[in-house]
Enzyme design. Structure first.
Site, mmCIF file in Angstrom:
data_model
loop_
_atom_site.group_PDB
_atom_site.id
_atom_site.type_symbol
_atom_site.label_atom_id
_atom_site.label_comp_id
_atom_site.label_asym_id
_atom_site.label_seq_id
_atom_site.Cartn_x
_atom_site.Cartn_y
_atom_site.Cartn_z
ATOM 1 N N HIS A 122 0.808 -1.217 0.000
ATOM 2 C CA HIS A 122 0.000 0.000 0.000
ATOM 3 C C HIS A 122 0.840 1.265 0.000
ATOM 4 O O HIS A 122 1.872 1.346 0.654
ATOM 5 C CB HIS A 122 -0.946 0.003 1.206
ATOM 6 C CG HIS A 122 -0.237 -0.099 2.535
ATOM 7 N ND1 HIS A 122 0.269 0.992 3.203
ATOM 8 C CD2 HIS A 122 0.060 -1.180 3.302
ATOM 9 C CE1 HIS A 122 0.829 0.601 4.333
ATOM 10 N NE2 HIS A 122 0.715 -0.714 4.417
ATOM 11 N N ASP A 123 0.388 2.220 -0.787
ATOM 12 C CA ASP A 123 0.951 3.569 -0.836
ATOM 13 C C ASP A 123 2.339 3.649 -1.461
ATOM 14 O O ASP A 123 2.984 4.701 -1.386
ATOM 15 C CB ASP A 123 0.972 4.208 0.567
ATOM 16 C CG ASP A 123 -0.401 4.259 1.197
ATOM 17 O OD1 ASP A 123 -1.260 4.979 0.667
ATOM 18 O OD2 ASP A 123 -0.627 3.552 2.205
ATOM 19 N N GLY A 140 5.079 -1.051 2.749
ATOM 20 C CA GLY A 140 4.267 0.119 2.466
ATOM 21 C C GLY A 140 5.051 1.409 2.388
ATOM 22 O O GLY A 140 6.131 1.552 2.965
#
Length: 264
Positions: A122-123, A140
């Site tokens: 994520h991200d 992440g």
């Protein structure tokens, strides 16, 4: 469009696919997915979440793209995944959507070569023209700049930044930022020099490469603090105008680094 979608594939109502997008056997495309012209989704892929995919990408068999973030704080928010154009995504790659704790979107740019079993959490923000080799694991919030290369089975700690034109050898453990142009490997990562071969292939002149080697020595070989090294790099910019912009990329990266750079 129907002739390009295998009868066993499931395309959810609401999905937006260009007329020439191909979807292979037993693949699933979710209702909040958009895919632009020329993209090929191979067999047994799952593409879901709030995901936007550009043109001329190829997703090989068994990819899982747009799944929810592996973050226990995730509460079902409509975070996103954005993928650009011309990317190759090989077997068993997983790319997750973002979180509201960051910018809310995971991004992969253009012309990236993402090999088998890679995880992009994520991200993450992956720029353009990168090579991410087999079984690389990205935690992440990682940022990877243009033309970076990450060798197979390497692991990168969350929030790390990997600079443009850097090259990381296989089975490396990356816990701190890797400056632009730097090449190295190891657990922990150990810098060994400048990616002069890659820079030459991308049109950097011998004069510019030589100046970057000098900047590397200031940063790693002369027992200077980062602040002292950057001061000397600014002087180098004045004496080697041809390398001014290339050195500025390095200076900007060092100024923005919050984790500190790998120095082992």
């Amino acid at each position: 469009m129907e002739s390009r979608i295998h009868p066993t594939a499931i395309i959810a109502p609401g999905a937006q696919l260009a007329s020439d997008v191909q979807v292979g056997p037993y693949s699933l495309v979710g209702p909040n997915v958009s895919i632009e012209s020329g993209t090929v989704v191979g067999p047994h892929c799952v593409i879901d979440g709030h995901t936007r995919i550009g043109k001329n990408n190829q997703f090989y068999r068994f990819c899982s793209v747009g799944g929810m973030p592996q973050d226990k704080k995730y509460g079902g928010e409509p975070t996103r995944l954005e993928i650009g154009d011309g990317n190759m995504v090989r077997e068993y790659v997983t790319i997750n959507t973002g979180t509201v704790q960051d910018v809310g979107v995971t991004r992969v740019g253009n012309d990236n070569w993402i090999m088998a079993y890679v995880h992009i959490a994520h991200d993450c923000q992956v720029a353009n023209h990168t090579i991410i080799a087999n079984n690389v694991q990205l935690a992440g919030h990682i940022h990877i700049d243009d033309w970076a290369i990450i060798g197979g089975s390497s692991a990168v700690h969350q929030f790390v930044r990997i600079g443009a034109h850097s090259m990381i050898g296989g089975t490396s453990s990356i816990r701190q930022d890797i400056p632009p142009y730097v090449i190295g490997a190891g657990d922990p990562f150990r810098p060994v020099g400048i990616n002069s071969e890659g820079l030459g292939r991308r049109g950097y002149t011998p004069e510019v490469v030589s100046a970057l080697k000098e900047a590397y020595k200031m940063l790693y070989r002369r027992k200077l603090s980062t602040q002292q090294a950057t001061e000397q790099m600014r002087s180098l910019q004045q004496t080697t105008p041809a390398a001014h912009d290339a050195i500025q990329v390095l200076l900007d990266f060092l100024e923005a680094s919050s984790r500190g750079i790998a120095r082992a």
